[in-house]
Enzyme design. Structure first.
Site, short mmCIF file in Angstrom:
data_model
loop_
_atom_site.label_atom_id
_atom_site.label_comp_id
_atom_site.label_asym_id
_atom_site.label_seq_id
_atom_site.Cartn_x
_atom_site.Cartn_y
_atom_site.Cartn_z
N PRO A 157 12.87 -40.11 12.12
CA PRO A 157 11.84 -41.14 12.27
C PRO A 157 10.92 -40.92 13.46
CG PRO A 157 13.93 -42.16 11.68
CD PRO A 157 14.22 -40.70 11.90
N GLY B 273 -16.22 -37.74 -13.18
CA GLY B 273 -16.79 -39.08 -13.06
C GLY B 273 -15.71 -40.15 -13.22
N GLY B 274 -16.01 -41.18 -13.96
CA GLY B 274 -15.08 -42.29 -14.15
C GLY B 274 -13.77 -41.87 -14.79
N GLU C 223 5.83 -29.10 5.56
CA GLU C 223 6.20 -27.80 6.15
C GLU C 223 5.33 -27.45 7.35
OE1 GLU C 223 8.86 -26.74 5.16
OE2 GLU C 223 9.12 -27.19 3.04
#
Length: 382
Positions: A125, A338-339, A362
């Site tokens: 962490p 596009g969309g 990595e």
């Protein structure tokens, strides 16, 4: 190195597997973030978990260049599968390169079949790139090490059953790396998978947080049998990991290019296919060049690794360039589509979500550029 004919035969077999067993299911599995259990079982049957394990231990004994090609083709279809192989391969390769004869004889055949499968336990962490800052400790107690600490972002740790675990065996060592060791850590009492992490992309594969509480590991599972060598042992594995990331980048960049070329030939505006518009041609030209350059850098790094040369610069260059190529090509592919590129019905948005991981995993790309520069100076002394 693997014979060219053998290399092509293996890659052809992998391609057939990807087309019949992966491509039809990848979209739905990824969308559901579902672990591809059946696919992984078939990968075991093909021997893919033993790609780089010597044939004397039941592996395929491939060279790194062939392995990189397999990872490229796999990532072109579904990048997450390459992670199932990569982390396991780094663990296996570390034992093969640095383990005792007993460790090799016992574990490598099990790694090759996937009976014992997993990855590497490095990140914590509060510790990512600076591995010397890890806090997980292993204290000798008779014939065992007693491990306490936590790890995060550990691939294959949910469904796998073993990791190469980086620990501090001497908290007071100076320099710090002399107090670091690697243990072959199989799941057992005190080894807890606390949660699976939710991710933007790279879905389907299990990436988890781990907690070790008075977890005992037999002393004979200390890789190499000598304390204080863990960092050096894992760094050679990370060179291999960076070549894998580079190969993934080539695969994702190639997939984005393939999708874009195909779509540009079908989609029409102003009375003609958009591939005939110069603006689209400029994009396709850049995308194709990125793929070709990334592939050559990856091949160069893999060949250097196979020759046994120090290749942190070559692996860093390949990883840096190929991952950025994947990011850029996925974005350009979305613009070309596009969309439709923004829709979950199509593969483009998955490529766009998968690609950024490659710039982080990595070793970040910022770190790669530093490694490249330092090696450049070291190799050209005044």
């Amino acid at each position: 190195m693997t014979d060219a004919m053998d290399q092509q035969a293996i890659i052809d077999a992998v391609d057939r597997f990807l087309e019949s067993e992966v491509r039809p299911y990848a979209h739905d599995l990824e969308a559901a973030d579902e672990y591809p259990t059946e696919i992984v079982e078939k990968m075991k049957e093909m021997g893919l978990f033993g790609c780089l394990i010597d044939t004397e231990y039941g592996g395929l004994g491939l060279d790194t260049a062939t392995y990189a090609k397999i990872m490229e083709h796999m990532s072109e279809v579904w990048m997450s599968l390459s992670g199932v192989i990569n982390s396991h391969t780094i663990m296996a390769n570390t034992v093969q390169r640095h383990g005792t004869d007993e460790q090799k004889s016992y574990y490598l055949p099990k790694f090759a079949t996937g009976e014992v499968r997993g990855g590497i336990g490095l990140t914590e962490p509060d510790c990512g790139t600076d591995l010397q800052a890890i806090r997980t400790t292993a204290v000798r107690d008779g014939d065992d090490y007693v491990v306490n600490g936590s790890k995060t972002w550990i691939t294959n740790s949910g469904t796998g059953n073993c990791i190469a675990l980086l620990v501090k065996t001497d908290k007071n060592a100076d320099p710090r790396h002399k107090g670091m060791s690697l243990l072959i850590a199989e799941k057992g009492e005190g080894f807890e998978v606390t949660r699976k992490l939710e991710k933007l992309g790279y879905r389907g594969i299990d990436t988890c947080e781990l907690l070790f509480t008075e977890y005992r590991v037999p002393v004979d599972r200390l890789i190499g049998g000598v304390e204080g060598r863990g960092l050096q042992q894992i760094l050679s594995g990370l060179e291999l990991g960076r070549i894998n990331i580079a190969a993934r980048g080539v695969g994702v960049a190639q997939a984005a290019l393939n999708e874009s070329v195909s779509y540009s030939q079908e989609r029409k505006t102003f009375g003609k296919p958009i591939c005939e518009h110069q603006a689209i041609q400029l994009k396709l030209g850049e995308m194709a060049t990125r793929v070709a350059a990334a592939r050559l850098l990856t091949e160069s790094a893999a060949n250097a690794y196979d020759r046994g040369e120090r290749c942190d610069m070559e692996a860093g260059m390949a990883k840096y360039y190929a991952s950025e190529a994947a990011i850029e090509n996925s974005l350009e592919a979305m613009r070309i589509h596009g969309g439709f590129g923004y829709s979950r019905e199509f593969n483009i948005e998955r490529l766009y979500r998968d690609a950024p991981l490659l710039a982080i995993g990595e070793g970040t790309n910022e770190m790669q550029r530093i490694i490249i520069a330092k090696q450049l100076i070291a190799r050209n002394p005044k």
